[in-house]
Motif scaffolding. Structure first.
Motif, mmCIF file in Angstrom:
data_model
loop_
_atom_site.group_PDB
_atom_site.id
_atom_site.type_symbol
_atom_site.label_atom_id
_atom_site.label_comp_id
_atom_site.label_asym_id
_atom_site.label_seq_id
_atom_site.Cartn_x
_atom_site.Cartn_y
_atom_site.Cartn_z
ATOM 1 N N ASP A 134 0.828 -1.219 0.000
ATOM 2 C CA ASP A 134 0.000 0.000 0.000
ATOM 3 C C ASP A 134 0.853 1.255 0.000
ATOM 4 N N CYS A 135 2.049 1.161 0.573
ATOM 5 C CA CYS A 135 2.908 2.339 0.627
ATOM 6 C C CYS A 135 4.360 1.915 0.786
ATOM 7 N N VAL A 136 5.244 2.870 0.557
ATOM 8 C CA VAL A 136 6.684 2.607 0.630
ATOM 9 C C VAL A 136 7.293 3.516 1.691
ATOM 10 N N LEU A 137 8.006 2.891 2.627
ATOM 11 C CA LEU A 137 8.796 3.640 3.616
ATOM 12 C C LEU A 137 10.181 3.031 3.557
ATOM 13 N N ALA A 138 10.953 3.413 2.559
ATOM 14 C CA ALA A 138 12.181 2.677 2.275
ATOM 15 C C ALA A 138 13.259 3.600 1.721
ATOM 16 N N THR A 139 13.714 4.525 2.546
ATOM 17 C CA THR A 139 14.742 5.503 2.144
ATOM 18 C C THR A 139 14.456 6.039 0.733
ATOM 19 N N PHE A 140 13.184 6.310 0.494
ATOM 20 C CA PHE A 140 12.728 6.673 -0.854
ATOM 21 C C PHE A 140 12.777 8.202 -0.988
ATOM 22 N N THR A 141 13.695 8.668 -1.811
ATOM 23 C CA THR A 141 13.901 10.104 -1.981
ATOM 24 C C THR A 141 12.784 10.734 -2.798
ATOM 25 N N ILE A 142 12.314 11.862 -2.315
ATOM 26 C CA ILE A 142 11.287 12.628 -3.032
ATOM 27 C C ILE A 142 11.971 13.404 -4.161
ATOM 28 N N THR A 143 11.533 13.186 -5.387
ATOM 29 C CA THR A 143 12.057 13.987 -6.505
ATOM 30 C C THR A 143 10.863 14.477 -7.330
ATOM 31 N N ASP A 265 35.896 12.435 0.433
ATOM 32 C CA ASP A 265 35.682 13.678 1.157
ATOM 33 C C ASP A 265 34.629 14.532 0.447
ATOM 34 N N ALA A 266 33.432 14.015 0.344
ATOM 35 C CA ALA A 266 32.358 14.787 -0.302
ATOM 36 C C ALA A 266 31.022 14.173 0.047
ATOM 37 N N GLU A 267 30.078 15.027 0.392
ATOM 38 C CA GLU A 267 28.699 14.568 0.459
ATOM 39 C C GLU A 267 27.863 15.621 -0.240
ATOM 40 N N PHE A 268 26.896 15.169 -0.998
ATOM 41 C CA PHE A 268 26.184 16.089 -1.891
ATOM 42 C C PHE A 268 24.746 15.625 -2.071
ATOM 43 N N SER A 269 23.981 16.420 -2.791
ATOM 44 C CA SER A 269 22.623 16.074 -3.181
ATOM 45 C C SER A 269 21.723 15.630 -2.014
ATOM 46 N N PRO A 270 21.163 16.580 -1.266
ATOM 47 C CA PRO A 270 20.271 16.205 -0.158
ATOM 48 C C PRO A 270 19.164 15.268 -0.627
ATOM 49 N N GLN A 271 18.922 14.234 0.161
ATOM 50 C CA GLN A 271 17.908 13.232 -0.174
ATOM 51 C C GLN A 271 16.808 13.301 0.883
ATOM 52 N N ASP A 272 15.684 13.873 0.504
ATOM 53 C CA ASP A 272 14.550 13.957 1.423
ATOM 54 C C ASP A 272 13.722 12.686 1.312
ATOM 55 N N TYR A 273 13.573 11.976 2.418
ATOM 56 C CA TYR A 273 12.789 10.739 2.393
ATOM 57 C C TYR A 273 11.327 11.028 2.750
ATOM 58 N N GLY A 274 10.413 10.474 1.938
ATOM 59 C CA GLY A 274 8.982 10.622 2.227
ATOM 60 C C GLY A 274 8.281 9.282 2.098
ATOM 61 N N ILE A 275 7.073 9.225 2.632
ATOM 62 C CA ILE A 275 6.254 8.015 2.439
ATOM 63 C C ILE A 275 5.619 8.131 1.063
ATOM 64 N N ALA A 276 5.772 7.100 0.248
ATOM 65 C CA ALA A 276 5.184 7.129 -1.091
ATOM 66 C C ALA A 276 3.923 6.275 -1.121
ATOM 67 N N THR A 277 2.921 6.808 -1.775
ATOM 68 C CA THR A 277 1.637 6.125 -1.899
ATOM 69 C C THR A 277 1.131 6.300 -3.336
#
Ligand code: GLU
Length: 310
Positions: A134-143, A265-277
């Motif tokens: 029914d939904c995804v809660l799996a480090t799923f980035t909102i794009t 030595d780099a971290e980039f591209s913020p990944q916003d996790y959301g619940i997908a439905t």
């Protein structure tokens, strides 16, 4: 009021079709059930009876939410090896993590049990589209691109992308990745994020880069990608020297950062996790409510610290 309006609209669009939710009851599932590899029962087709009794609009949940309530179980796609987010104890089969707690809270809000299905970046959307979950809660980035196909809640966590390497390769910074082959997961944001970061740093030209049509399989401009179905396989490929580096969100890389390996030595591209439905579903609204409330009352902050994520 709103429900009445929705009912009226549905009646208008779909003629006299009314949904008999009682017909969609699934076999009872108690407590937590793990359903990895097992195709979950597909939801019964809504019955289209000519003359069904109209439900009182005031307390009728939206169709898809009512079907979950009738079934008595919310089917959630989660990660099973991402410590702190979705992790299944190999001995007990118990799931734990921020996303597991949020999934349980969503099920509680609906008054149903929760059933976890282990998903990967490559399988999570197929399983959602097929109705197996029914939904995804799996480090799923909102794009923006993904928002065209699925609904996402407000973010409950923000991660960053980084790169893991074997110390023996001497790779230390983004610049050392020019002409390297990088292992990424199919269906992930990682390759595009890395290419964008390298273009921004002026390390590769970016000729032919197009945000919409970018495909890791065909990109060869200054960096190449090898795609895999799961993370353990990328980790093995990294040890074997099949790839020079492993790129994904730090939350996931952390699992594979063993002795003799380091982040560049780099971290980039913020990944916003959301619940997908499913787009436009009633569950999208319930999930958004849950995240909104849990952010406002401090539950998410507490879960983040309880799960060692801050
Ligand atoms: N969070 C990233 C994505 O949604 C990485 C992949 C993953 O979640 O496994 O694409």
């Amino acid at each position: 009021m709103k429900k009445k309006l929705i009912s009226a609209l549905m009646a208008g669009v779909m003629g006299v079709m009314l949904v008999a939710c009682a017909g969609t009851t699934e076999p009872e599932t108690t407590a937590e059930v793990t359903a990895e590899d097992e195709p979950a029962p597909t939801a019964a087709e809504p019955e289209t009876e000519e003359a069904a009794t109209e439900e009182p609009a005031s307390d009728a949940a939206e169709e898809d939410v009512q079907a979950i309530i009738d079934r008595g179980v919310l089917k959630v796609g989660v990660k099973n090896a991402v410590m702190g987010f979705g992790y299944e104890d190999p001995l007990t089969g118990e799931y734990s993590g921020l996303e597991i707690e949020l999934a349980k809270a969503l099920a509680d809000k609906l008054g149903v049990d929760v059933e976890f299905t282990a998903v990967t970046a490559a399988t999570r959307t197929e399983l959602l589209d097929s109705g197996d979950i029914d939904c995804v809660l799996a480090t799923f980035t909102i794009t923006d691109e993904r928002k065209e196909s699925w609904d996402f809640t407000t973010p409950y966590y923000t991660d960053y992308v980084s790169v893991l390497v074997e110390d023996s390769t001497g790779i230390k910074a983004l610049g050392d990745l020019v002409d390297a082959t990088v292992g990424v997961s199919s269906g992930s944001t990682s390759a595009k994020a890395l290419v964008k970061a390298m273009i921004e740093e002026g390390l590769i030209s970016g000729d032919g880069f197009d945000e919409e049509s970018f495909d890791p399989a065909t990109w060869t401009e200054g960096i190449k990608f090898q795609q895999y179905d799961d993370y353990p396989t990328i980790s093995t490929a990294l040890s074997a020297g099949e790839v020079d580096a492993f790129c994904v969100d730090k939350s996931i890389l952390a699992i594979y950062r063993t002795e003799g390996r380091s982040y560049i030595d780099a971290e980039f591209s913020p990944q916003d996790y959301g619940i997908a439905t499913t787009k436009g579903s009633g569950l999208s609204k319930v999930a958004e409510e849950l995240v909104g409330e849990s952010l406002a009352d401090g539950t998410i902050d507490q879960l983040i610290s309880e799960n060692g994520l801050d």
